[in-house]
Design a protein around this motif. Structure first.
Motif, PDB file in Angstrom:
ATOM      1  N   UNK A 194       0.888  -1.153   0.125  1.00  0.00           N
ATOM      2  CA  UNK A 194       0.101  -0.186  -0.167  1.00  0.00           C
ATOM      3  C   UNK A 194       1.085   1.168  -0.160  1.00  0.00           C
ATOM      4  N   UNK A 195       2.160   1.217   0.802  1.00  0.00           N
ATOM      5  CA  UNK A 195       2.841   2.416   0.667  1.00  0.00           C
ATOM      6  C   UNK A 195       3.509   2.757  -0.558  1.00  0.00           C
ATOM      7  N   UNK A 196       3.570   1.733  -1.463  1.00  0.00           N
ATOM      8  CA  UNK A 196       4.384   1.868  -2.425  1.00  0.00           C
ATOM      9  C   UNK A 196       3.270   2.316  -3.726  1.00  0.00           C
ATOM     10  N   UNK A 197       2.274   1.915  -3.390  1.00  0.00           N
ATOM     11  CA  UNK A 197       1.110   2.296  -4.475  1.00  0.00           C
ATOM     12  C   UNK A 197       0.619   3.678  -4.008  1.00  0.00           C
ATOM     13  N   UNK A 198       0.445   4.320  -2.678  1.00  0.00           N
ATOM     14  CA  UNK A 198       0.133   5.374  -2.743  1.00  0.00           C
ATOM     15  C   UNK A 198       1.253   6.598  -2.799  1.00  0.00           C
ATOM     16  N   UNK A 199       2.332   6.042  -2.736  1.00  0.00           N
ATOM     17  CA  UNK A 199       3.583   6.869  -3.354  1.00  0.00           C
ATOM     18  C   UNK A 199       3.557   7.023  -4.817  1.00  0.00           C
ATOM     19  N   UNK A 228      -7.381   2.779  -4.736  1.00  0.00           N
ATOM     20  CA  UNK A 228      -6.620   1.640  -4.344  1.00  0.00           C
ATOM     21  C   UNK A 228      -7.257   0.435  -4.274  1.00  0.00           C
ATOM     22  N   UNK A 229      -8.400   0.330  -5.076  1.00  0.00           N
ATOM     23  CA  UNK A 229      -9.006  -1.000  -5.362  1.00  0.00           C
ATOM     24  C   UNK A 229      -8.350  -2.009  -5.729  1.00  0.00           C
ATOM     25  N   UNK A 319      -4.866  -6.142 -10.972  1.00  0.00           N
ATOM     26  CA  UNK A 319      -4.327  -5.289  -9.665  1.00  0.00           C
ATOM     27  C   UNK A 319      -2.596  -5.637  -9.551  1.00  0.00           C
ATOM     28  N   UNK A 320      -2.150  -6.715  -9.736  1.00  0.00           N
ATOM     29  CA  UNK A 320      -0.811  -6.862  -9.709  1.00  0.00           C
ATOM     30  C   UNK A 320       0.020  -5.974 -10.661  1.00  0.00           C
ATOM     31  N   UNK A 321      -0.692  -5.750 -12.017  1.00  0.00           N
ATOM     32  CA  UNK A 321      -0.216  -4.798 -12.840  1.00  0.00           C
ATOM     33  C   UNK A 321      -0.226  -3.452 -12.420  1.00  0.00           C
ATOM     34  N   UNK A 322      -1.200  -3.048 -11.751  1.00  0.00           N
ATOM     35  CA  UNK A 322      -1.224  -1.659 -11.322  1.00  0.00           C
ATOM     36  C   UNK A 322      -0.619  -1.146 -10.046  1.00  0.00           C
ATOM     37  N   UNK A 323      -0.335  -2.182  -9.269  1.00  0.00           N
ATOM     38  CA  UNK A 323       0.408  -2.127  -8.060  1.00  0.00           C
ATOM     39  C   UNK A 323       1.968  -2.197  -8.381  1.00  0.00           C
ATOM     40  N   UNK A 324       2.178  -2.729  -9.245  1.00  0.00           N
ATOM     41  CA  UNK A 324       3.697  -2.894 -10.032  1.00  0.00           C
ATOM     42  C   UNK A 324       4.457  -4.070  -8.937  1.00  0.00           C
ATOM     43  N   UNK A 325       3.496  -4.980  -8.421  1.00  0.00           N
ATOM     44  CA  UNK A 325       3.974  -6.106  -7.523  1.00  0.00           C
ATOM     45  C   UNK A 325       4.573  -7.244  -8.650  1.00  0.00           C
ATOM     46  N   UNK A 326       5.508  -7.638  -7.980  1.00  0.00           N
ATOM     47  CA  UNK A 326       6.310  -8.962  -8.879  1.00  0.00           C
ATOM     48  C   UNK A 326       6.361  -9.923  -7.720  1.00  0.00           C
ATOM     49  N   UNK A 327       5.525 -11.023  -8.011  1.00  0.00           N
ATOM     50  CA  UNK A 327       5.777 -12.254  -7.051  1.00  0.00           C
ATOM     51  C   UNK A 327       6.380 -13.412  -7.734  1.00  0.00           C
TER      52      UNK A 327
END
Length: 327
Positions: A194-199, A228-229, A319-327
């Motif tokens: 969430x921190x990285x998303x809001x930044x 942030x949905x 959601x993973x694409x928009x948050x930039x998260x890579x697992x």
């Protein structure tokens, strides 16, 4: 001389063939304009993905196959993946042995309510660390990173003592209360997400809302949280799956009064088959009689998370694409 002329003529014909338009089209089709868009590269990638998919699906295939086998099929070494007869009684035994409705509701309470509370608390914490200015913000973020790096097994004994003094043992509150304060299952990871998303959100949104007189809480709940949905969905699904599959923590904090599916599975063989199955397993080395019901019970446990993922798969990927998260 004739041999040399024939050789030169052959080289000329080969050169003309390689430079012809049809050959260039065939070469472009096989190799592609770039390295990864040719037919050869696509075949290699497809073969690699097929092998990887098989490695991931092999345990699931074995589980489903074994859960449908009767005792003669389990004992017979000539029977492969496909059983001779479909044995549905294994699922009935698994349903009864797990006490599925009761254990399912217990697990659902922990997984669903805990995930909702964790999304809410981690979103607020992540927003505060990303946007607000307060003393010790960097120190708080450092402590969150430390809790993320420390193995959870180290803190289980202190947590057990705290929950015991508070009278929270043997109830779902041992998981719901930490989730309410952002300390649930993998809570530090979700706060970082969430921190990285809001930044990554533009500051112009906050500045425009503050000019209109919006408070911090109204800005968060009316503007930032709806944006942030996608991050909320990713965090919810990860949290739900981890809560659903956890075993070590419930075995420490819960007892026979409130038992989820993971603990029911561990005691399933003893409760369903009795001491005879244990003695048989000890004598032979492997108990083929209880193997089918155990695999059926395991499949009944993983079905709900699979259904949840299949329903939310498209939004989860987005959601993973928009948050930039890579697992």
């Amino acid at each position: 001389m004739k041999l040399a002329e024939s050789y030169r003529q052959m080289r000329l014909e080969v050169s003309q063939f390689l430079t012809s338009r049809q050959t260039q089209k065939a070469k472009k089709l096989v190799l592609g304009q770039n390295v990864n868009d040719g037919l050869l590269a696509k075949c290699i990638i497809l073969a690699l993905l097929t092998v990887i998919a098989f490695l991931y699906l092999k345990p699931l295939i074995y589980m489903v196959s074994t859960s449908m086998k009767s005792v003669p099929d389990l004992i017979d070494p000539t029977v492969g993946v496909i059983p001779r007869t479909i044995h549905i009684k294994n699922y009935i035994d698994g349903w009864i042995g797990l006490r599925y409705p009761e254990a399912f509701m217990n697990t659902l309470i922990i997984a669903f309510v805990g995930s909702i509370l964790q999304v809410f608390s981690c979103a607020i914490t992540g927003y505060a660390l990303a946007r607000l200015k307060f003393p010790g913000k960097n120190l708080f973020f450092f402590l969150i990173l430390v809790t993320f790096l420390v193995p959870p097994q180290i803190t289980l004994v202190p947590l057990y003592m705290v929950y015991s003094k508070l009278g929270l043992l043997n109830s779902p509150l041992v998981f719901l209360i930490p989730a309410l304060f952002g300390q649930g299952m993998r809570g530090a990871l979700f706060i970082i997400i969430f921190r990285q998303f809001f930044l990554s959100q533009p500051k112009a949104l906050e500045e425009a809302a503050k000019m209109d007189g919006a408070s911090v809480f109204r800005l968060f709940f009316r503007i930032m949280l709806p944006l942030a949905s996608s991050a909320c969905l990713v965090v919810f699904l990860f949290s739900f799956i981890w809560y659903w599959n956890m075993y070590y923590e419930p075995s420490m904090f819960l007892s026979k009064d409130f038992i989820p599916l993971s603990l029911r599975l561990s005691s399933f063989e003893t409760e369903l088959m009795g001491n005879w199955a244990i003695n048989y397993s000890t004598a032979v080395g492997k108990d083929p009689i209880s193997e089918g019901p155990k695999m059926a019970a395991a499949f009944l446990i993983i079905v709900p998370p699979l259904v949840v993922y299949l329903i939310a798969q498209r939004w989860f990927t987005e959601g993973i694409e928009r948050t930039g998260m890579v697992d």
